[in-house]
Design a protein around this motif. Sequence first.
Motif, mmCIF file in Angstrom:
data_model
loop_
_atom_site.group_PDB
_atom_site.id
_atom_site.type_symbol
_atom_site.label_atom_id
_atom_site.label_comp_id
_atom_site.label_asym_id
_atom_site.label_seq_id
_atom_site.Cartn_x
_atom_site.Cartn_y
_atom_site.Cartn_z
ATOM 1 N N TYR A 116 0.832 -1.201 0.000
ATOM 2 C CA TYR A 116 0.000 0.000 0.000
ATOM 3 C C TYR A 116 0.868 1.253 0.000
ATOM 4 O O TYR A 116 0.612 2.206 -0.749
ATOM 5 N N ALA A 117 1.919 1.253 0.828
ATOM 6 C CA ALA A 117 2.810 2.411 0.913
ATOM 7 C C ALA A 117 3.508 2.645 -0.426
ATOM 8 O O ALA A 117 3.671 3.794 -0.860
ATOM 9 N N VAL A 118 3.936 1.566 -1.084
ATOM 10 C CA VAL A 118 4.580 1.693 -2.389
ATOM 11 C C VAL A 118 3.599 2.248 -3.408
ATOM 12 O O VAL A 118 3.951 3.105 -4.242
ATOM 13 N N LEU A 119 2.339 1.797 -3.358
ATOM 14 C CA LEU A 119 1.312 2.287 -4.278
ATOM 15 C C LEU A 119 1.061 3.778 -4.069
ATOM 16 O O LEU A 119 0.935 4.541 -5.046
ATOM 17 N N VAL A 120 1.010 4.210 -2.814
ATOM 18 C CA VAL A 120 0.838 5.635 -2.516
ATOM 19 C C VAL A 120 2.004 6.432 -3.083
ATOM 20 O O VAL A 120 1.836 7.529 -3.638
ATOM 21 N N ASN A 121 3.197 5.883 -2.964
ATOM 22 C CA ASN A 121 4.380 6.547 -3.515
ATOM 23 C C ASN A 121 4.272 6.721 -5.020
ATOM 24 O O ASN A 121 4.598 7.787 -5.562
ATOM 25 N N VAL A 122 3.768 5.694 -5.703
ATOM 26 C CA VAL A 122 3.639 5.752 -7.156
ATOM 27 C C VAL A 122 2.565 6.743 -7.575
ATOM 28 O O VAL A 122 2.742 7.531 -8.517
ATOM 29 N N LEU A 123 1.431 6.741 -6.855
ATOM 30 C CA LEU A 123 0.293 7.559 -7.262
ATOM 31 C C LEU A 123 0.376 9.000 -6.777
ATOM 32 O O LEU A 123 -0.041 9.928 -7.492
ATOM 33 N N VAL A 124 0.911 9.205 -5.586
ATOM 34 C CA VAL A 124 0.890 10.536 -4.964
ATOM 35 C C VAL A 124 2.277 11.158 -4.904
ATOM 36 O O VAL A 124 2.425 12.372 -4.954
ATOM 37 N N VAL B 43 4.692 6.808 4.648
ATOM 38 C CA VAL B 43 3.243 6.562 4.635
ATOM 39 C C VAL B 43 2.800 5.841 5.901
ATOM 40 O O VAL B 43 1.683 6.024 6.383
ATOM 41 N N LEU B 44 3.677 5.027 6.462
ATOM 42 C CA LEU B 44 3.336 4.226 7.635
ATOM 43 C C LEU B 44 4.561 4.104 8.537
ATOM 44 O O LEU B 44 5.680 4.387 8.113
ATOM 45 N N PRO B 45 4.358 3.701 9.799
ATOM 46 C CA PRO B 45 5.502 3.500 10.710
ATOM 47 C C PRO B 45 6.272 2.254 10.297
ATOM 48 O O PRO B 45 6.026 1.146 10.794
ATOM 49 N N LEU B 46 7.214 2.426 9.377
ATOM 50 C CA LEU B 46 7.844 1.304 8.694
ATOM 51 C C LEU B 46 8.508 0.324 9.658
ATOM 52 O O LEU B 46 8.428 -0.890 9.472
#
Length: 234
Positions: free
Chosen positions: A179-187, A194-197
């Motif tokens: 999900y975090a990777v997808l947010v990086n790609v889209l936003v 995006v999250l507490p990795l």
Amino acid sequence: MTGVLTDGPASTRSPARFVAFGGAAAVLLTVVMVGSLDLHRLTTTAVGLRRTISEYALGPYRWVFDTAVVLLAAGSLAILAVLVRKGITRWASGGSLAFIAWSVGLTLVVVFPKHDWSVGPSMSGSIHRVASLVAFISLPIAALLLARPWLRDAVWGAHARRTFRFGLLSALSFTPILYAVLVNVLVGTSWWRVLPLGYIERLLVLVEVVSVLVVAVWAIAAAQPSYRRSNTSR
């Protein structure tokens, strides 16, 4: 297509059983070593566990981190070797190859430390990131593929179903990172923001290590002297 358990007398000294126990012990020692690093960080710093586990490789406790990860990789291969020896799987099977990819990925994580952002990005850090992803993705696949042929087996069905469930749980635990990777790609937001990795990674690692231990229990059971592989074993 099954193995059989015999009731006849047999020596409790089984080389395969020793290897299986050794593999499980190596995995458990990994948990203890990394857990001790986390406990030390929690009690001596204010950052908590927000940083990734690989961060330990950039500090004075690198030897602890490296040893722990190598033990996990070696223990995993030992467990797999027992499963192959006892006919649960074959070296050329998809499950075995994914399990090997998990161990290779872990080894590369040790050989190539993550980016040291106080210096800047590096080739080592890029390889480290890819190796981590390979390891995290390979383990759930390995668990699912190893378990699938045995789900309805009279002898190993229970072990296979537990392995299969933890494979699914491992895959589910990886979805926040996707999900975090997808947010990086889209936003464009950095995926590690995006999250507490650190916490998400530790949850994923914990689930995957427990999955390896579940497979280890299967290997220990298969290595008991009373088990004899049938000619139709996989």
